[in-house]
Design a protein around this motif. Structure first.
Motif, PDB file in Angstrom:
ATOM      1  N   ALA A   1       0.811  -1.219   0.000  1.00 34.85           N
ATOM      2  CA  ALA A   1       0.000   0.000   0.000  1.00 34.85           C
ATOM      3  C   ALA A   1       0.844   1.268   0.000  1.00 34.85           C
ATOM      4  CB  ALA A   1      -0.944   0.003   1.194  1.00 34.85           C
ATOM      5  N   SER A   2       1.957   1.284   0.720  1.00 42.15           N
ATOM      6  CA  SER A   2       2.730   2.531   0.830  1.00 42.15           C
ATOM      7  C   SER A   2       3.441   2.855  -0.479  1.00 42.15           C
ATOM      8  CB  SER A   2       3.714   2.440   1.987  1.00 42.15           C
ATOM      9  OG  SER A   2       4.597   1.346   1.833  1.00 42.15           O
ATOM     10  N   THR A   3       4.305   1.957  -0.937  1.00 39.78           N
ATOM     11  CA  THR A   3       5.001   2.220  -2.193  1.00 39.78           C
ATOM     12  C   THR A   3       4.034   2.226  -3.367  1.00 39.78           C
ATOM     13  OG1 THR A   3       5.591  -0.134  -2.220  1.00 39.78           O
ATOM     14  CG2 THR A   3       7.283   1.413  -1.512  1.00 39.78           C
ATOM     15  N   GLY A   4       3.060   1.321  -3.334  1.00 41.77           N
ATOM     16  CA  GLY A   4       2.080   1.268  -4.417  1.00 41.77           C
ATOM     17  C   GLY A   4       1.204   2.504  -4.464  1.00 41.77           C
TER      18      GLY A   4
ATOM     19  N   ASP B   1       4.946  11.702 -15.146  1.00 46.54           N
ATOM     20  CA  ASP B   1       5.065  10.438 -15.879  1.00 46.54           C
ATOM     21  C   ASP B   1       6.474   9.849 -15.833  1.00 46.54           C
ATOM     22  OD1 ASP B   1       6.405  12.168 -17.550  1.00 46.54           O
ATOM     23  OD2 ASP B   1       5.062  11.938 -19.267  1.00 46.54           O
ATOM     24  N   ASP B   2       7.393  10.465 -15.076  1.00 48.46           N
ATOM     25  CA  ASP B   2       8.753   9.924 -14.966  1.00 48.46           C
ATOM     26  C   ASP B   2       9.074   9.627 -13.500  1.00 48.46           C
ATOM     27  OD1 ASP B   2      11.308   9.070 -15.365  1.00 48.46           O
ATOM     28  OD2 ASP B   2      12.067  10.941 -16.244  1.00 48.46           O
ATOM     29  N   VAL B   3       8.378   8.648 -12.959  1.00 47.82           N
ATOM     30  CA  VAL B   3       8.618   8.199 -11.591  1.00 47.82           C
ATOM     31  C   VAL B   3       8.965   6.717 -11.633  1.00 47.82           C
ATOM     32  CG1 VAL B   3       7.624   7.818  -9.293  1.00 47.82           C
ATOM     33  CG2 VAL B   3       7.066   9.907 -10.575  1.00 47.82           C
ATOM     34  N   GLU B   4      10.158   6.372 -11.195  1.00 52.24           N
ATOM     35  CA  GLU B   4      10.565   4.972 -11.078  1.00 52.24           C
ATOM     36  C   GLU B   4      10.264   4.480  -9.671  1.00 52.24           C
ATOM     37  OE1 GLU B   4      14.710   4.526 -12.021  1.00 52.24           O
ATOM     38  OE2 GLU B   4      14.258   4.077 -14.122  1.00 52.24           O
ATOM     39  N   LEU B   5       9.837   3.224  -9.561  1.00 53.78           N
ATOM     40  CA  LEU B   5       9.601   2.619  -8.255  1.00 53.78           C
ATOM     41  C   LEU B   5      10.554   1.443  -8.070  1.00 53.78           C
ATOM     42  CD1 LEU B   5       8.120   2.241  -5.598  1.00 53.78           C
ATOM     43  CD2 LEU B   5       6.365   0.935  -6.831  1.00 53.78           C
ATOM     44  N   VAL B   6      11.298   1.485  -6.977  1.00 51.17           N
ATOM     45  CA  VAL B   6      12.235   0.423  -6.619  1.00 51.17           C
ATOM     46  C   VAL B   6      11.740  -0.211  -5.326  1.00 51.17           C
ATOM     47  CG1 VAL B   6      14.608  -0.131  -5.976  1.00 51.17           C
ATOM     48  CG2 VAL B   6      14.151   1.624  -7.725  1.00 51.17           C
ATOM     49  N   GLY B   7      11.394  -1.494  -5.377  1.00 49.24           N
ATOM     50  CA  GLY B   7      10.925  -2.210  -4.203  1.00 49.24           C
ATOM     51  C   GLY B   7      12.070  -2.892  -3.483  1.00 49.24           C
ATOM     52  N   VAL B   8      11.964  -2.971  -2.150  1.00 56.29           N
ATOM     53  CA  VAL B   8      12.989  -3.623  -1.335  1.00 56.29           C
ATOM     54  C   VAL B   8      12.353  -4.759  -0.554  1.00 56.29           C
ATOM     55  CG1 VAL B   8      14.741  -3.308   0.447  1.00 56.29           C
ATOM     56  CG2 VAL B   8      14.258  -1.448  -1.164  1.00 56.29           C
ATOM     57  N   GLN B   9      13.002  -5.914  -0.593  1.00 55.90           N
ATOM     58  CA  GLN B   9      12.478  -7.138   0.000  1.00 55.90           C
ATOM     59  C   GLN B   9      13.533  -7.840   0.853  1.00 55.90           C
ATOM     60  OE1 GLN B   9       9.255  -9.552  -1.240  1.00 55.90           O
ATOM     61  NE2 GLN B   9       9.042  -7.652  -0.094  1.00 55.90           N
ATOM     62  N   PRO B  10      13.107  -8.592   1.860  1.00 61.80           N
ATOM     63  CA  PRO B  10      14.030  -9.520   2.517  1.00 61.80           C
ATOM     64  C   PRO B  10      14.039 -10.841   1.755  1.00 61.80           C
ATOM     65  CG  PRO B  10      11.930  -9.589   3.628  1.00 61.80           C
ATOM     66  CD  PRO B  10      11.778  -8.607   2.485  1.00 61.80           C
ATOM     67  N   PHE B  11      14.995 -11.674   2.032  1.00 60.23           N
ATOM     68  CA  PHE B  11      14.936 -13.048   1.542  1.00 60.23           C
ATOM     69  C   PHE B  11      13.861 -13.781   2.360  1.00 60.23           C
ATOM     70  CE2 PHE B  11      19.143 -11.537   0.397  1.00 60.23           C
ATOM     71  CZ  PHE B  11      19.247 -11.955  -0.925  1.00 60.23           C
ATOM     72  N   GLU B  12      13.368 -14.887   1.844  1.00 62.17           N
ATOM     73  CA  GLU B  12      12.336 -15.730   2.459  1.00 62.17           C
ATOM     74  C   GLU B  12      10.912 -15.201   2.271  1.00 62.17           C
ATOM     75  OE1 GLU B  12      13.031 -17.618   6.258  1.00 62.17           O
ATOM     76  OE2 GLU B  12      15.074 -16.842   6.320  1.00 62.17           O
TER      77      GLU B  12
END
Length: 342
Positions: free
Chosen positions: A173-176, A187-198
């Protein structure tokens, strides 16, 4: 002047940390989401004044929902993580929330079992009690709505110039939400998601972290609020690297923040260096106080943040510790969960 403390607490600060790297710093980010969700549900008649609003939480969403219920005069019930400490539990209760704490036998699987156990308890409550509305922070898109206001603020701060946003995926919800509304304005916004392993989100669940899992930005269950087609790149960060980055963020920039913020900072350093002419903004979703006795009590590891570098991969079967990054390309994804996704 604000009418309620929650309205003041939700306001973030934008701070420049380096030439093209900025932080969007919150006291507690999910207040944005909870306040607007409760207001919208009341305005549309989905819930009635005095109803009980319930959800599962590892801490920050529960606190945010308790504040929103306090503001709007709703009853609140939080099904809590085993990780929730007694200090936070007492704050929940003083705000009027009823706390249900799941019990899981101690052991190496406790982190993986926690979220599923909480959701099973939620299902039991819904089956046996009336006038209880499940907020479904993992699944209900009403949690996107609150981030429009934040996106409008960022549009004014950056003047519509190109922007890379870096944030933990979490419930989506936050990044999305931020990216959805930012892209309506720019129209020039990149989204980079950060995840843990598992985490089943973005498919890193086969890769176990030998130290511990990072709560809040990943999940062992499928979350329908994650819109995979919004993300341009994804970083996967291991626990030890996250600790190094979180403590470096405090030492270098005096920003006392949680582990998700450290992960985002690590990814943002790489993203900002990758394109020095483009502003890169990472999210610091909460403060570091609940990590005082864990992350901040550990001595700095052997590696410094300058020594950490990601492995650039082309497919999920190449994922490797301690840090991997992959171009995602705004494509869909269909994760499979071993837990009950509902």
């Amino acid at each position: 002047m604000f009418d309620h403390i929650a309205d003041a607490m939700k306001q973030p600060d934008v701070v420049r940390l380096d030439r093209n790297m900025y932080v969007l710093r919150f006291e507690m980010m999910k207040i944005y989401s909870a306040l607007e969700a409760v207001r919208h549900l009341l305005a549309t008649g989905v819930v009635q004044p005095g109803d009980t609003l319930m959800d599962s939480s590892s801490g920050t969403y529960g606190y945010s929902l308790a504040l929103a219920c306090h503001k709007y005069g709703m009853k609140c019930r939080i099904v809590c993580s085993t990780k929730l400490d007694d200090h936070v539990r007492r704050q929940f209760e003083m705000l009027g929330a009823q706390v249900d704490r799941v019990e899981i036998p101690p052991g190496p699987m406790v982190d993986k079992m926690d979220q599923g156990a909480r959701l099973r308890r939620v299902a039991q409550i819904l089956d046996t009690e009336h006038n209880v509305h499940w907020m479904q922070q993992y699944h209900d898109e009403v949690h996107y709505l609150g981030y429009r206001e934040c996106a409008e603020m960022l549009q004014k701060e950056f003047g519509g110039e190109p922007l890379t946003l870096v944030g933990g995926v979490g419930t989506g919800a936050s990044t999305g939400g931020l990216t959805t509304y930012l892209r309506e304005l720019n129209d020039d916004v990149e989204l980079v998601g950060v995840q843990p392993f598992e985490s089943v989100t973005f498919g890193s669940d086969p890769v176990e972290d030998p130290v511990a899992s990072i709560s809040g930005i990943g999940s062992p269950i499928v979350m329908r609020n994650v819109r995979y087609e919004l993300y341009d790149r994804v970083h996967w960060v291991g626990y030890d690297s996250a600790v190094t980055a979180t403590t470096d963020l405090f030492r270098r920039h005096a920003l006392y923040a949680g582990m998700s913020s450290g992960c985002n900072y690590l990814a943002a350093r790489w993203e900002a260096a990758r394109d020095p002419g483009r502003p890169c903004l990472f999210i610091a979703a909460d403060t570091g106080h609940r990590y005082t006795d864990t992350v901040y009590s550990r001595p700095q590891g052997e590696a410094s943040v300058e020594e950490l570098a990601p492995r650039c991969i082309d497919s999920l079967d190449q994922l490797a510790f301690p840090w991997s990054v992959m171009d995602w390309g705004r494509r869909p994804f269909h994760p499979v969960s071993k837990e009950n996704p509902s």
